[in-house]
Design a protein around this motif. Structure first.
Motif, PDB file in Angstrom:
ATOM      1  N   SER A   1       0.811  -1.221   0.000  1.00 56.42           N
ATOM      2  CA  SER A   1       0.000   0.000   0.000  1.00 56.42           C
ATOM      3  C   SER A   1       0.843   1.269   0.000  1.00 56.42           C
ATOM      4  O   SER A   1       0.315   2.370  -0.195  1.00 56.42           O
ATOM      5  CB  SER A   1      -0.953   0.004   1.201  1.00 56.42           C
ATOM      6  OG  SER A   1      -0.240   0.150   2.413  1.00 56.42           O
ATOM      7  N   GLN A   2       2.155   1.122   0.179  1.00 49.76           N
ATOM      8  CA  GLN A   2       3.035   2.293   0.101  1.00 49.76           C
ATOM      9  C   GLN A   2       3.094   2.864  -1.314  1.00 49.76           C
ATOM     10  O   GLN A   2       3.605   3.964  -1.522  1.00 49.76           O
ATOM     11  CB  GLN A   2       4.442   1.924   0.579  1.00 49.76           C
ATOM     12  CG  GLN A   2       4.528   1.582   2.059  1.00 49.76           C
ATOM     13  CD  GLN A   2       4.053   2.722   2.937  1.00 49.76           C
ATOM     14  OE1 GLN A   2       4.613   3.814   2.917  1.00 49.76           O
ATOM     15  NE2 GLN A   2       2.990   2.477   3.695  1.00 49.76           N
ATOM     16  N   ILE A   3       2.543   2.131  -2.272  1.00 47.75           N
ATOM     17  CA  ILE A   3       2.487   2.644  -3.641  1.00 47.75           C
ATOM     18  C   ILE A   3       1.570   3.865  -3.732  1.00 47.75           C
ATOM     19  O   ILE A   3       1.622   4.636  -4.690  1.00 47.75           O
ATOM     20  CB  ILE A   3       2.027   1.539  -4.625  1.00 47.75           C
ATOM     21  CG1 ILE A   3       2.438   1.898  -6.054  1.00 47.75           C
ATOM     22  CG2 ILE A   3       0.527   1.277  -4.514  1.00 47.75           C
ATOM     23  CD1 ILE A   3       2.311   0.754  -7.030  1.00 47.75           C
ATOM     24  N   PHE A   4       0.734   4.054  -2.693  1.00 46.49           N
ATOM     25  CA  PHE A   4      -0.166   5.212  -2.648  1.00 46.49           C
ATOM     26  C   PHE A   4       0.457   6.413  -1.925  1.00 46.49           C
ATOM     27  O   PHE A   4      -0.138   7.485  -1.895  1.00 46.49           O
ATOM     28  CB  PHE A   4      -1.471   4.846  -1.937  1.00 46.49           C
ATOM     29  CG  PHE A   4      -2.168   3.631  -2.498  1.00 46.49           C
ATOM     30  CD1 PHE A   4      -2.404   3.511  -3.857  1.00 46.49           C
ATOM     31  CD2 PHE A   4      -2.584   2.604  -1.660  1.00 46.49           C
ATOM     32  CE1 PHE A   4      -3.042   2.392  -4.380  1.00 46.49           C
ATOM     33  CE2 PHE A   4      -3.222   1.488  -2.165  1.00 46.49           C
ATOM     34  CZ  PHE A   4      -3.457   1.375  -3.527  1.00 46.49           C
ATOM     35  N   LYS A   5       1.619   6.233  -1.357  1.00 48.17           N
ATOM     36  CA  LYS A   5       2.184   7.216  -0.424  1.00 48.17           C
ATOM     37  C   LYS A   5       2.388   8.596  -1.043  1.00 48.17           C
ATOM     38  O   LYS A   5       2.264   9.621  -0.353  1.00 48.17           O
ATOM     39  CB  LYS A   5       3.512   6.698   0.135  1.00 48.17           C
ATOM     40  CG  LYS A   5       4.081   7.568   1.246  1.00 48.17           C
ATOM     41  CD  LYS A   5       5.285   6.913   1.899  1.00 48.17           C
ATOM     42  CE  LYS A   5       5.802   7.770   3.055  1.00 48.17           C
ATOM     43  NZ  LYS A   5       6.953   7.123   3.743  1.00 48.17           N
ATOM     44  N   PHE A   6       2.690   8.654  -2.332  1.00 47.82           N
ATOM     45  CA  PHE A   6       2.999   9.946  -2.945  1.00 47.82           C
ATOM     46  C   PHE A   6       1.937  10.389  -3.954  1.00 47.82           C
ATOM     47  O   PHE A   6       2.192  11.241  -4.803  1.00 47.82           O
ATOM     48  CB  PHE A   6       4.390   9.902  -3.590  1.00 47.82           C
ATOM     49  CG  PHE A   6       5.485   9.725  -2.572  1.00 47.82           C
ATOM     50  CD1 PHE A   6       5.997  10.817  -1.889  1.00 47.82           C
ATOM     51  CD2 PHE A   6       5.964   8.464  -2.263  1.00 47.82           C
ATOM     52  CE1 PHE A   6       6.984  10.657  -0.927  1.00 47.82           C
ATOM     53  CE2 PHE A   6       6.958   8.283  -1.303  1.00 47.82           C
ATOM     54  CZ  PHE A   6       7.465   9.391  -0.625  1.00 47.82           C
ATOM     55  N   LEU A   7       0.730   9.809  -3.830  1.00 51.38           N
ATOM     56  CA  LEU A   7      -0.387  10.289  -4.633  1.00 51.38           C
ATOM     57  C   LEU A   7      -0.862  11.637  -4.097  1.00 51.38           C
ATOM     58  O   LEU A   7      -0.659  11.967  -2.927  1.00 51.38           O
ATOM     59  CB  LEU A   7      -1.553   9.298  -4.583  1.00 51.38           C
ATOM     60  CG  LEU A   7      -1.354   7.904  -5.186  1.00 51.38           C
ATOM     61  CD1 LEU A   7      -2.630   7.088  -5.031  1.00 51.38           C
ATOM     62  CD2 LEU A   7      -0.938   7.975  -6.645  1.00 51.38           C
ATOM     63  N   THR A   8      -1.514  12.408  -4.955  1.00 47.11           N
ATOM     64  CA  THR A   8      -2.187  13.631  -4.517  1.00 47.11           C
ATOM     65  C   THR A   8      -3.693  13.375  -4.561  1.00 47.11           C
ATOM     66  O   THR A   8      -4.146  12.328  -5.040  1.00 47.11           O
ATOM     67  CB  THR A   8      -1.844  14.809  -5.443  1.00 47.11           C
ATOM     68  OG1 THR A   8      -2.447  14.578  -6.731  1.00 47.11           O
ATOM     69  CG2 THR A   8      -0.334  14.960  -5.607  1.00 47.11           C
ATOM     70  N   LYS A   9      -4.468  14.314  -4.083  1.00 44.92           N
ATOM     71  CA  LYS A   9      -5.926  14.156  -4.073  1.00 44.92           C
ATOM     72  C   LYS A   9      -6.502  13.993  -5.477  1.00 44.92           C
ATOM     73  O   LYS A   9      -7.561  13.392  -5.663  1.00 44.92           O
ATOM     74  CB  LYS A   9      -6.582  15.359  -3.377  1.00 44.92           C
ATOM     75  CG  LYS A   9      -6.433  15.354  -1.863  1.00 44.92           C
ATOM     76  CD  LYS A   9      -7.160  14.156  -1.243  1.00 44.92           C
ATOM     77  CE  LYS A   9      -7.001  14.126   0.266  1.00 44.92           C
ATOM     78  NZ  LYS A   9      -7.645  12.918   0.862  1.00 44.92           N
ATOM     79  N   ASN A  10      -5.801  14.523  -6.476  1.00 41.60           N
ATOM     80  CA  ASN A  10      -6.282  14.415  -7.858  1.00 41.60           C
ATOM     81  C   ASN A  10      -5.861  13.114  -8.532  1.00 41.60           C
ATOM     82  O   ASN A  10      -6.323  12.808  -9.633  1.00 41.60           O
ATOM     83  CB  ASN A  10      -5.779  15.600  -8.686  1.00 41.60           C
ATOM     84  CG  ASN A  10      -6.383  16.911  -8.229  1.00 41.60           C
ATOM     85  OD1 ASN A  10      -7.545  16.959  -7.824  1.00 41.60           O
ATOM     86  ND2 ASN A  10      -5.595  17.976  -8.277  1.00 41.60           N
ATOM     87  N   ASP A  11      -4.968  12.363  -7.887  1.00 42.80           N
ATOM     88  CA  ASP A  11      -4.500  11.102  -8.454  1.00 42.80           C
ATOM     89  C   ASP A  11      -5.474   9.969  -8.125  1.00 42.80           C
ATOM     90  O   ASP A  11      -6.420  10.153  -7.354  1.00 42.80           O
ATOM     91  CB  ASP A  11      -3.101  10.777  -7.932  1.00 42.80           C
ATOM     92  CG  ASP A  11      -2.058  11.775  -8.419  1.00 42.80           C
ATOM     93  OD1 ASP A  11      -2.211  12.273  -9.550  1.00 42.80           O
ATOM     94  OD2 ASP A  11      -1.109  12.065  -7.664  1.00 42.80           O
ATOM     95  N   THR A  12      -5.213   8.794  -8.694  1.00 45.55           N
ATOM     96  CA  THR A  12      -6.170   7.683  -8.610  1.00 45.55           C
ATOM     97  C   THR A  12      -5.527   6.423  -8.054  1.00 45.55           C
ATOM     98  O   THR A  12      -4.399   6.077  -8.417  1.00 45.55           O
ATOM     99  CB  THR A  12      -6.741   7.382 -10.014  1.00 45.55           C
ATOM    100  OG1 THR A  12      -7.424   8.546 -10.495  1.00 45.55           O
ATOM    101  CG2 THR A  12      -7.711   6.214  -9.974  1.00 45.55           C
ATOM    102  N   ALA A  13      -6.265   5.733  -7.182  1.00 40.64           N
ATOM    103  CA  ALA A  13      -5.854   4.426  -6.659  1.00 40.64           C
ATOM    104  C   ALA A  13      -6.848   3.374  -7.135  1.00 40.64           C
ATOM    105  O   ALA A  13      -8.065   3.597  -7.112  1.00 40.64           O
ATOM    106  CB  ALA A  13      -5.809   4.454  -5.137  1.00 40.64           C
ATOM    107  N   ILE A  14      -6.333   2.224  -7.575  1.00 39.91           N
ATOM    108  CA  ILE A  14      -7.178   1.108  -8.021  1.00 39.91           C
ATOM    109  C   ILE A  14      -6.797  -0.119  -7.204  1.00 39.91           C
ATOM    110  O   ILE A  14      -5.635  -0.532  -7.198  1.00 39.91           O
ATOM    111  CB  ILE A  14      -6.994   0.843  -9.529  1.00 39.91           C
ATOM    112  CG1 ILE A  14      -7.388   2.089 -10.332  1.00 39.91           C
ATOM    113  CG2 ILE A  14      -7.827  -0.359  -9.969  1.00 39.91           C
ATOM    114  CD1 ILE A  14      -7.148   1.963 -11.828  1.00 39.91           C
ATOM    115  N   ILE A  15      -7.779  -0.709  -6.505  1.00 46.31           N
ATOM    116  CA  ILE A  15      -7.480  -1.777  -5.546  1.00 46.31           C
ATOM    117  C   ILE A  15      -8.420  -2.975  -5.721  1.00 46.31           C
ATOM    118  O   ILE A  15      -9.538  -2.826  -6.214  1.00 46.31           O
ATOM    119  CB  ILE A  15      -7.569  -1.254  -4.090  1.00 46.31           C
ATOM    120  CG1 ILE A  15      -8.893  -0.531  -3.853  1.00 46.31           C
ATOM    121  CG2 ILE A  15      -6.408  -0.327  -3.784  1.00 46.31           C
ATOM    122  CD1 ILE A  15      -9.041   0.028  -2.441  1.00 46.31           C
TER     123      ILE A  15
END
Length: 461
Positions: free
Chosen positions: A208-222
């Motif tokens: 889940s550290q792959i999300f660590k440097f996302l911003t609010k405008n970026d996207t996570a797919i899980i």
């Protein structure tokens, strides 16, 4: 491509006579160097790249980085060197600079315990129909491979798909800090590399550290169907304002609905129904297709067109390709899963063999060691036995040190053989194979079962 000025800016070093030069690419391999490349000698556990600087220059490198203490050793080619404090850190700095100059590119990063290489290659293949698309070569997904990939990203790249692997805690965070993805994807959570972690929950936290440097405008797919979905979502929610899930769960945004009579998968991508006329020989591939369709929608591509592009996708080498073969008029099917193995992917592969289409086929299963499982290796190898006993194959062949426990404890009603290495496996298979048999070969890459598959494939129709 790099200019000398960009090298200077990225590394904050004196490039001297190379200020007006142009470098075609960045390389760390003196034998595979391309003419005009900048060679970076990396110091590793077994080799010191500085010992190959002469070879790299001879093979066409335009110049090379070198750490300052090597100036005397490399005196004869000093005019071809750019001196730095640390060559690995310099590679990372070039990757960071390359990422910054690609500010208008969309960067997609992928991690997970299994399936990430196939998803990376398939995403690249589909998106290449619409964009200048770039991705890691092969499995360059580690602490050296990812920076090297980014450093070589072409200037005209629209979309980059980067696979991120890990062996130790902290690795994904370090790589993600360099990548700074716009879309971050986790395929699943399994027990791969658990020898370096205490629990699967720890693996989920690390992934889940792959999300660590996302911003609010970026996207996570899980993965919605994963037992660690809540942990992944919690971590993604700390950074991203756009979280999408995929799977068969009714609440998935990228949902796998069902199969129709023709065995075609049906997907519901944010309420858009898509039928993909794709014969998935392995049902777990439908998860990859769900993600591909989901990403396509996020990029505002027409899903009906993307669904047609999916039809050309094929399994990667050593990752599930079905081969119809013949030996002495005996026809059989080989499922080549020799590239890698871990508890989850082996479980998936055995479940695949239990599908209706294979029920009447006689099965021979070759299982090589699963590596990097630490002191729980015996437990994980033993956990395969119930799957095998439910499947009731004609014969099981185990290969290596750790897989011997499967041979020793498997129900004696199932014929089994054990070999310490791959060399005698081919001859045993030829002895066992009968007409219309289904052969599956799976093991960690270093067990070299790919060599057995290669010999069998020589029997192709």
């Amino acid at each position: 491509m790099w200019t000398g000025i960009e090298i200077d800016l990225a590394l904050n070093c004196k490039v001297g006579a190379f200020k007006d030069s142009i470098f075609n690419g960045i390389s760390i391999n003196s034998k595979k160097i391309c003419k005009g490349d900048l060679f970076i000698p990396i110091k590793g556990a077994r080799f010191d790249g500085h010992n190959f600087v002469y070879e790299a220059l001879k093979n066409g490198a335009y110049a090379a980085l070198a750490e300052r203490p090597y100036s005397k050793k490399l005196e004869n080619v000093k005019k071809k060197l750019i001196f730095v404090d640390d060559t690995y850190k310099s590679l990372v700095k070039l990757a960071i600079f390359s990422r910054k100059r690609a500010k208008n590119s969309i960067i997609i990063s992928i991690t997970g315990s299994s399936g990430k290489t196939t998803l990376k290659e398939w995403l690249k293949e589909v998106l290449s129909n619409y964009y200048n698309t770039y991705a890691n070569l092969g499995n360059l997904n580690n602490q050296i491979g990812v920076p090297l990939t980014l450093a070589n990203m072409p200037l005209n790249t629209n979309v980059s798909v980067l696979e991120v692997g890990m062996n130790q805690p902290g690795e994904i965070a370090r790589l993600t800090k360099i990548i700074k993805p716009n879309i971050a994807i986790i395929t699943n959570i399994g027990s791969a590399h658990i020898g370096n972690f205490k629990t699967k929950k720890d693996i989920a936290s690390e992934k889940s550290q792959i999300f660590k440097f996302l911003t609010k405008n970026d996207t996570a797919i899980i993965p919605k169907d994963d037992e660690y979905f809540k942990i992944l979502k919690k971590q993604a929610s700390k950074k991203s304002g756009n979280i999408f899930s995929f799977g068969k769960d009714k609440d998935s945004e990228f949902k796998i609905i069902s199969y129709q009579k023709q065995q075609y998968p049906v997907f519901l991508i944010n309420r858009n129904k898509i039928i993909v006329e794709f014969q998935c020989p392995d049902k777990k591939w439908e998860y990859n297709i769900a993600v591909i369709l989901g990403v396509a929608q996020l990029l505002n591509l027409k899903l009906s067109q993307v669904a047609k592009k999916v039809l050309s996708l094929r399994p990667l080498k050593g990752r599930g390709m079905l081969n119809e073969l013949t030996f002495n008029k005996t026809k059989f099917t080989l499922i080549d899963e020799s590239y890698n193995s871990n508890p989850k992917s082996l479980e998936d592969s055995l479940n695949f063999l239990s599908q209706k289409q294979f029920v009447k086929r006689r099965k021979i299963i070759v299982i090589g060691d699963m590596l990097e499982l630490g002191n729980r290796s015996k437990i994980f190898h033993q956990s395969v036995i119930p799957y095998l006993e439910r499947l009731k194959p004609f014969s099981v062949i185990t290969v290596g040190i750790f897989s011997k426990v499967i041979h020793d404890k498997l129900n004696k009603k199932i014929s089994s053989f054990h070999f310490n290495s791959y060399e005698n496996v081919y001859n045993k298979l030829i002895e066992l194979i009968s007409n219309h048999d289904l052969i599956m070969i799976k093991g960690s890459n270093s067990i070299e079962l790919d060599k057995v598959c290669a010999e069998l494939k020589k029997k192709k129709n």
